[in-house]
Design a protein around this motif. Structure first.
Motif, PDB file in Angstrom:
ATOM      1  N   GLY A  26      28.846  32.480  33.314  1.00 49.81           N
ATOM      2  CA  GLY A  26      28.497  31.887  32.034  1.00 49.81           C
ATOM      3  C   GLY A  26      28.566  30.372  32.057  1.00 49.81           C
ATOM      4  O   GLY A  26      29.132  29.773  32.968  1.00 49.81           O
ATOM      5  N   ARG A  27      27.991  29.753  31.026  1.00 43.33           N
ATOM      6  CA  ARG A  27      27.959  28.298  30.957  1.00 43.33           C
ATOM      7  C   ARG A  27      29.237  27.726  30.369  1.00 43.33           C
ATOM      8  O   ARG A  27      29.598  26.582  30.638  1.00 43.33           O
ATOM      9  CB  ARG A  27      26.781  27.861  30.090  1.00 43.33           C
ATOM     10  N   THR A  28      29.913  28.509  29.553  1.00 47.18           N
ATOM     11  CA  THR A  28      31.078  28.004  28.845  1.00 47.18           C
ATOM     12  C   THR A  28      32.341  28.250  29.656  1.00 47.18           C
ATOM     13  O   THR A  28      32.592  29.381  30.092  1.00 47.18           O
ATOM     14  CB  THR A  28      31.215  28.688  27.475  1.00 47.18           C
ATOM     15  N   THR A  89      46.259  52.967  40.633  1.00 47.68           N
ATOM     16  CA  THR A  89      44.880  53.444  40.625  1.00 47.68           C
ATOM     17  C   THR A  89      44.254  53.303  39.250  1.00 47.68           C
ATOM     18  O   THR A  89      44.884  53.621  38.241  1.00 47.68           O
ATOM     19  CB  THR A  89      44.832  54.913  41.076  1.00 47.68           C
ATOM     20  N   GLY A  90      43.021  52.830  39.233  1.00 46.05           N
ATOM     21  CA  GLY A  90      42.295  52.706  37.978  1.00 46.05           C
ATOM     22  C   GLY A  90      41.115  51.773  38.136  1.00 46.05           C
ATOM     23  O   GLY A  90      40.859  51.246  39.224  1.00 46.05           O
ATOM     24  N   VAL A  91      40.419  51.579  37.039  1.00 43.27           N
ATOM     25  CA  VAL A  91      39.336  50.606  37.006  1.00 43.27           C
ATOM     26  C   VAL A  91      39.929  49.281  36.531  1.00 43.27           C
ATOM     27  O   VAL A  91      40.577  49.230  35.485  1.00 43.27           O
ATOM     28  CB  VAL A  91      38.198  51.051  36.080  1.00 43.27           C
ATOM     29  N   TYR A  92      39.703  48.253  37.292  1.00 42.14           N
ATOM     30  CA  TYR A  92      40.227  46.926  36.982  1.00 42.14           C
ATOM     31  C   TYR A  92      39.118  46.075  36.370  1.00 42.14           C
ATOM     32  O   TYR A  92      38.053  45.930  36.950  1.00 42.14           O
ATOM     33  CB  TYR A  92      40.782  46.273  38.239  1.00 42.14           C
ATOM     34  N   TYR A  93      39.430  45.539  35.202  1.00 38.57           N
ATOM     35  CA  TYR A  93      38.453  44.750  34.453  1.00 38.57           C
ATOM     36  C   TYR A  93      38.893  43.296  34.394  1.00 38.57           C
ATOM     37  O   TYR A  93      40.045  42.997  34.081  1.00 38.57           O
ATOM     38  CB  TYR A  93      38.319  45.269  33.030  1.00 38.57           C
ATOM     39  N   CYS A  94      37.954  42.419  34.638  1.00 41.78           N
ATOM     40  CA  CYS A  94      38.160  41.005  34.420  1.00 41.78           C
ATOM     41  C   CYS A  94      37.737  40.682  32.987  1.00 41.78           C
ATOM     42  O   CYS A  94      36.733  41.205  32.500  1.00 41.78           O
ATOM     43  CB  CYS A  94      37.323  40.201  35.409  1.00 41.78           C
ATOM     44  N   THR A  95      38.505  39.843  32.332  1.00 40.48           N
ATOM     45  CA  THR A  95      38.227  39.550  30.945  1.00 40.48           C
ATOM     46  C   THR A  95      38.624  38.111  30.623  1.00 40.48           C
ATOM     47  O   THR A  95      39.428  37.509  31.346  1.00 40.48           O
ATOM     48  CB  THR A  95      38.979  40.554  30.048  1.00 40.48           C
ATOM     49  N   ALA A  96      38.056  37.569  29.570  1.00 37.23           N
ATOM     50  CA  ALA A  96      38.349  36.184  29.231  1.00 37.23           C
ATOM     51  C   ALA A  96      38.298  35.974  27.725  1.00 37.23           C
ATOM     52  O   ALA A  96      37.570  36.681  27.023  1.00 37.23           O
ATOM     53  CB  ALA A  96      37.349  35.250  29.910  1.00 37.23           C
ATOM     54  N   HIS A  97      39.077  35.013  27.275  1.00 39.02           N
ATOM     55  CA  HIS A  97      38.947  34.614  25.866  1.00 39.02           C
ATOM     56  C   HIS A  97      39.117  33.111  25.728  1.00 39.02           C
ATOM     57  O   HIS A  97      39.635  32.435  26.614  1.00 39.02           O
ATOM     58  CB  HIS A  97      39.898  35.407  24.968  1.00 39.02           C
ATOM     59  N   MET A  98      38.676  32.627  24.600  1.00 41.11           N
ATOM     60  CA  MET A  98      38.533  31.186  24.406  1.00 41.11           C
ATOM     61  C   MET A  98      39.673  30.566  23.623  1.00 41.11           C
ATOM     62  O   MET A  98      39.824  29.353  23.615  1.00 41.11           O
ATOM     63  CB  MET A  98      37.219  30.898  23.665  1.00 41.11           C
ATOM     64  N   GLY A  99      40.463  31.380  22.942  1.00 42.76           N
ATOM     65  CA  GLY A  99      41.419  30.801  22.010  1.00 42.76           C
ATOM     66  C   GLY A  99      42.858  30.967  22.426  1.00 42.76           C
ATOM     67  O   GLY A  99      43.167  31.152  23.595  1.00 42.76           O
ATOM     68  N   SER A 100      43.713  30.901  21.463  1.00 37.57           N
ATOM     69  CA  SER A 100      45.146  31.018  21.704  1.00 37.57           C
ATOM     70  C   SER A 100      45.614  32.397  21.278  1.00 37.57           C
ATOM     71  O   SER A 100      44.846  33.208  20.790  1.00 37.57           O
ATOM     72  CB  SER A 100      45.887  29.935  20.918  1.00 37.57           C
ATOM     73  N   GLY A 101      46.889  32.641  21.443  1.00 42.77           N
ATOM     74  CA  GLY A 101      47.449  33.938  21.114  1.00 42.77           C
ATOM     75  C   GLY A 101      48.002  34.610  22.350  1.00 42.77           C
ATOM     76  O   GLY A 101      47.843  34.124  23.465  1.00 42.77           O
ATOM     77  N   SER A 102      48.617  35.728  22.158  1.00 45.47           N
ATOM     78  CA  SER A 102      49.240  36.433  23.275  1.00 45.47           C
ATOM     79  C   SER A 102      48.192  36.931  24.262  1.00 45.47           C
ATOM     80  O   SER A 102      47.240  37.610  23.885  1.00 45.47           O
ATOM     81  CB  SER A 102      50.043  37.617  22.742  1.00 45.47           C
ATOM     82  N   VAL A 103      48.384  36.618  25.515  1.00 46.83           N
ATOM     83  CA  VAL A 103      47.419  37.023  26.533  1.00 46.83           C
ATOM     84  C   VAL A 103      47.428  38.530  26.751  1.00 46.83           C
ATOM     85  O   VAL A 103      46.504  39.074  27.355  1.00 46.83           O
ATOM     86  CB  VAL A 103      47.679  36.301  27.877  1.00 46.83           C
TER      87      VAL A 103
END
Length: 122
Positions: A26-28, A89-103
């Motif tokens: 992504g660009r952001t 074992t499992g499916v591992y997902y990459c994820t992202a967010h833009m703000g604050s708060g508990s990760v």
């Protein structure tokens, strides 16, 4: 459009290691990037997260065994997993967010990859 793409999953024996990568197309710039995993029949679980300034957080199951890191020049976040167990074992997902708060709050994450399968045999 999927902006995060994971790679590096596979089959490994218990006690072994795997390294996952997550490339952001992504660009952001995304200041907080994390990894969640989901085992069959279970809810998605927080694994680790990293901030733009390299602050890191780990779920209890990952502490001492997994390491998250990022290379902002390459728009890539890594998850090195050592001493793997069958329960990893499992499916591992990459994820992202833009703000604050508990990760660890899954509801804060705006972007998700499609996931990569990790299987640890006993």
């Amino acid at each position: 459009q999927v902006q995060l793409r994971e790679s590096g999953g596979g089959l490994v024996q218990a006690g072994g290691s795997l390294g996952l990568s997550c490339v952001d197309s992504g660009r952001t710039f995304k200041p907080y990037v994390g990894w969640f995993r989901q085992a069959p029949g279970k809810e998605r679980e927080f694994v680790a997260a990293i901030s733009a300034s390299d602050g890191t957080w780990y779920g209890d199951s990952a502490k001492g065994r997994f390491t998250i890191a990022r290379d902002n020049a390459k728009n890539t976040v890594y998850l090195q997993m050592n001493r793997l167990r069958p329960e990893d074992t499992g499916v591992y997902y990459c994820t992202a967010h833009m703000g604050s708060g508990s990760v660890t709050n899954i509801g804060l994450y705006d972007y998700w990859g499609q996931g990569t399968q990790v299987t640890v045999s006993s």
